[in-house]
Design a protein around this motif. Structure first.
Motif, mmCIF file in Angstrom:
data_model
loop_
_atom_site.group_PDB
_atom_site.id
_atom_site.type_symbol
_atom_site.label_atom_id
_atom_site.label_comp_id
_atom_site.label_asym_id
_atom_site.label_seq_id
_atom_site.Cartn_x
_atom_site.Cartn_y
_atom_site.Cartn_z
ATOM 1 N N ASN A 17 23.171 21.891 1.931
ATOM 2 C CA ASN A 17 22.858 23.218 1.414
ATOM 3 C C ASN A 17 23.844 23.695 0.355
ATOM 4 O O ASN A 17 23.752 24.969 -0.025
ATOM 5 C CB ASN A 17 22.661 24.187 2.647
ATOM 6 N N MET A 18 24.768 23.173 -0.020
ATOM 7 C CA MET A 18 25.870 23.552 -0.989
ATOM 8 C C MET A 18 25.304 23.490 -2.176
ATOM 9 O O MET A 18 24.639 22.611 -2.660
ATOM 10 C CB MET A 18 27.378 22.470 -0.768
ATOM 11 N N PRO A 19 25.486 24.434 -3.087
ATOM 12 C CA PRO A 19 24.895 24.567 -4.351
ATOM 13 C C PRO A 19 25.755 23.696 -5.183
ATOM 14 O O PRO A 19 27.021 23.271 -4.903
ATOM 15 C CB PRO A 19 25.298 26.057 -4.891
ATOM 16 N N THR A 20 25.032 22.992 -6.430
ATOM 17 C CA THR A 20 25.646 21.981 -7.288
ATOM 18 C C THR A 20 25.383 22.483 -8.669
ATOM 19 O O THR A 20 24.608 23.409 -8.998
ATOM 20 C CB THR A 20 25.082 20.581 -6.855
ATOM 21 N N PRO A 21 26.265 22.169 -9.511
ATOM 22 C CA PRO A 21 25.891 22.443 -10.827
ATOM 23 C C PRO A 21 24.673 21.773 -11.365
ATOM 24 O O PRO A 21 24.318 20.885 -10.893
ATOM 25 C CB PRO A 21 27.165 21.761 -11.575
ATOM 26 N N VAL A 46 25.523 23.382 -19.211
ATOM 27 C CA VAL A 46 25.833 23.368 -17.571
ATOM 28 C C VAL A 46 26.317 24.608 -17.073
ATOM 29 O O VAL A 46 27.157 25.195 -17.347
ATOM 30 C CB VAL A 46 26.961 22.061 -17.596
ATOM 31 N N SER A 47 25.697 24.828 -15.813
ATOM 32 C CA SER A 47 26.190 25.974 -15.076
ATOM 33 C C SER A 47 26.934 25.475 -13.892
ATOM 34 O O SER A 47 26.532 24.513 -13.136
ATOM 35 C CB SER A 47 25.134 26.809 -14.617
ATOM 36 N N ASN A 48 28.150 25.985 -13.539
ATOM 37 C CA ASN A 48 28.962 25.832 -12.476
ATOM 38 C C ASN A 48 28.974 26.984 -11.486
ATOM 39 O O ASN A 48 29.486 27.912 -11.819
ATOM 40 C CB ASN A 48 30.495 25.665 -13.117
ATOM 41 N N PRO A 49 28.530 26.810 -10.348
ATOM 42 C CA PRO A 49 28.382 27.809 -9.473
ATOM 43 C C PRO A 49 29.675 28.279 -8.547
ATOM 44 O O PRO A 49 29.675 29.006 -7.914
ATOM 45 C CB PRO A 49 27.281 27.393 -8.342
ATOM 46 N N TYR A 50 30.617 27.424 -8.760
ATOM 47 C CA TYR A 50 31.870 27.423 -8.112
ATOM 48 C C TYR A 50 32.861 28.278 -8.739
ATOM 49 O O TYR A 50 33.029 28.628 -10.066
ATOM 50 C CB TYR A 50 32.668 25.940 -7.858
ATOM 51 N N SER A 51 33.646 28.684 -8.018
ATOM 52 C CA SER A 51 34.952 30.009 -8.358
ATOM 53 C C SER A 51 36.268 28.976 -8.743
ATOM 54 O O SER A 51 37.191 29.595 -9.257
ATOM 55 C CB SER A 51 35.415 30.651 -7.303
ATOM 56 N N VAL A 52 36.150 27.567 -9.227
ATOM 57 C CA VAL A 52 36.963 26.647 -9.690
ATOM 58 C C VAL A 52 36.413 25.900 -10.900
ATOM 59 O O VAL A 52 34.951 25.380 -10.650
ATOM 60 C CB VAL A 52 37.668 25.979 -8.510
ATOM 61 N N GLY A 79 36.148 16.776 -20.614
ATOM 62 C CA GLY A 79 36.915 18.166 -20.409
ATOM 63 C C GLY A 79 36.517 18.406 -18.998
ATOM 64 O O GLY A 79 36.097 17.816 -17.782
ATOM 65 N N SER A 80 36.200 19.696 -18.847
ATOM 66 C CA SER A 80 35.835 20.293 -17.458
ATOM 67 C C SER A 80 34.882 21.474 -17.524
ATOM 68 O O SER A 80 34.500 22.071 -18.723
ATOM 69 C CB SER A 80 37.016 20.863 -16.784
ATOM 70 N N LEU A 81 34.246 21.945 -16.580
ATOM 71 C CA LEU A 81 33.421 22.885 -16.616
ATOM 72 C C LEU A 81 33.863 24.360 -16.164
ATOM 73 O O LEU A 81 34.548 24.277 -15.127
ATOM 74 C CB LEU A 81 32.076 22.715 -15.639
ATOM 75 N N LYS A 82 33.588 25.592 -16.853
ATOM 76 C CA LYS A 82 34.317 26.571 -16.582
ATOM 77 C C LYS A 82 33.804 27.145 -15.202
ATOM 78 O O LYS A 82 32.786 26.820 -14.940
ATOM 79 C CB LYS A 82 34.029 27.699 -17.510
ATOM 80 N N VAL A 123 30.706 14.529 -12.561
ATOM 81 C CA VAL A 123 31.379 15.633 -12.271
ATOM 82 C C VAL A 123 31.896 15.204 -10.819
ATOM 83 O O VAL A 123 31.319 14.441 -10.054
ATOM 84 C CB VAL A 123 30.809 17.076 -12.383
ATOM 85 N N ASP A 124 33.240 15.701 -10.535
ATOM 86 C CA ASP A 124 33.976 15.402 -9.344
ATOM 87 C C ASP A 124 34.047 16.734 -8.517
ATOM 88 O O ASP A 124 34.782 17.480 -8.809
ATOM 89 C CB ASP A 124 35.545 14.950 -9.646
ATOM 90 N N LEU A 125 33.053 16.771 -7.661
ATOM 91 C CA LEU A 125 32.791 18.010 -6.792
ATOM 92 C C LEU A 125 33.868 17.771 -5.376
ATOM 93 O O LEU A 125 33.912 16.678 -4.908
ATOM 94 C CB LEU A 125 31.388 18.143 -6.202
ATOM 95 N N PRO A 126 34.457 18.977 -5.057
ATOM 96 C CA PRO A 126 35.277 19.112 -3.976
ATOM 97 C C PRO A 126 34.503 18.632 -2.650
ATOM 98 O O PRO A 126 33.230 19.023 -2.628
ATOM 99 C CB PRO A 126 35.739 20.428 -3.836
ATOM 100 N N VAL A 127 35.252 17.987 -1.923
ATOM 101 C CA VAL A 127 34.483 17.558 -0.607
ATOM 102 C C VAL A 127 33.468 16.332 -0.832
ATOM 103 O O VAL A 127 33.715 15.365 -0.030
ATOM 104 C CB VAL A 127 33.690 18.373 0.338
ATOM 105 N N ILE A 128 32.530 16.443 -1.728
ATOM 106 C CA ILE A 128 31.516 15.416 -1.938
ATOM 107 C C ILE A 128 32.119 14.210 -2.723
ATOM 108 O O ILE A 128 31.633 13.243 -2.564
ATOM 109 C CB ILE A 128 30.147 16.119 -2.877
ATOM 110 N N GLY A 129 32.670 14.562 -3.788
ATOM 111 C CA GLY A 129 33.270 13.334 -4.732
ATOM 112 C C GLY A 129 32.424 13.383 -5.969
ATOM 113 O O GLY A 129 31.815 14.150 -6.356
ATOM 114 N N ASN A 130 32.245 12.184 -6.487
ATOM 115 C CA ASN A 130 31.586 12.172 -7.725
ATOM 116 C C ASN A 130 30.016 12.320 -7.538
ATOM 117 O O ASN A 130 29.532 11.909 -6.576
ATOM 118 C CB ASN A 130 31.710 10.738 -8.421
ATOM 119 N N PHE A 131 29.591 13.030 -8.473
ATOM 120 C CA PHE A 131 28.115 13.580 -8.484
ATOM 121 C C PHE A 131 27.686 13.632 -9.717
ATOM 122 O O PHE A 131 28.293 14.045 -10.681
ATOM 123 C CB PHE A 131 28.048 15.098 -7.945
#
Length: 164
Positions: A17-21, A46-52, A79-82, A123-131
């Motif tokens: 149930n965790m949101p993903t980009p 690309v939208s990033n729902p995380y605070s990092v 690069g990276s997602l804001k 992308v490299d998501l925390p806990v999940i890994g590569n997504f």
């Protein structure tokens, strides 16, 4: 059910149930036509729902036409997602002339090539890994005519000047 099983179920449910980009291809333009081939420019939002900020590991792409893959490639470490924001990415895809020539039967009378651009944003998501976030965009490339190439036909409308 033992405690270990309950813990695994709890974590699995939270991760599911965790949101993903999310990402969409907003536009694909013909960036250039040169001796080495055709260059396409894909614009991705690309939208990033995380605070990092989230690092992008790689962008993989495939261009297909008439059901056949004509070019594949990847862009490592783009690069990276804001954090908590939308990021606009530009992906440059080179299609060699040899691939375009092999599509001559698709060009036919309308002097264009129908294509499908498939992108995978890894992308490299925390806990999940590569997504991988899959995206696709169908379009058509209008090829320049000989008069466009040699006569320098402008795409801007001619301006009229009043001599009053």
């Amino acid at each position: 059910m033992d405690i270990l099983e309950k813990a695994k179920n709890y974590v699995s449910e939270k991760v599911a149930n965790m949101p993903t980009p999310e990402a969409t291809i907003t536009d694909v333009d013909l960036k250039g036509l040169g001796l080495d081939g055709i260059t396409l420019l894909a614009k991705i939002c690309v939208s990033n729902p995380y605070s990092v900020a989230i690092p992008i590991g790689e962008i993989v792409y495939t261009v297909k036409s008439a059901g056949k893959g004509i070019v594949t490639g990847s862009i490592p470490d783009p690069g990276s997602l804001k954090a908590n924001d939308k990021t606009m990415l530009e992906v440059t895809v080179k299609v060699p002339h040899s691939a375009v020539v092999s599509l001559a039967r698709d060009i036919g009378g309308d002097w264009d090539i129908d294509y499908l651009l498939e992108l995978g944003l890894i992308v490299d998501l925390p806990v999940i890994g590569n997504f991988t976030i899959p995206m696709s965009y169908a379009g058509e490339m209008k090829l320049p005519t000989f008069s466009d190439l040699f006569m320098g036909k402008s795409s801007e409308p001619e301006k009229q000047v009043d001599d009053k």
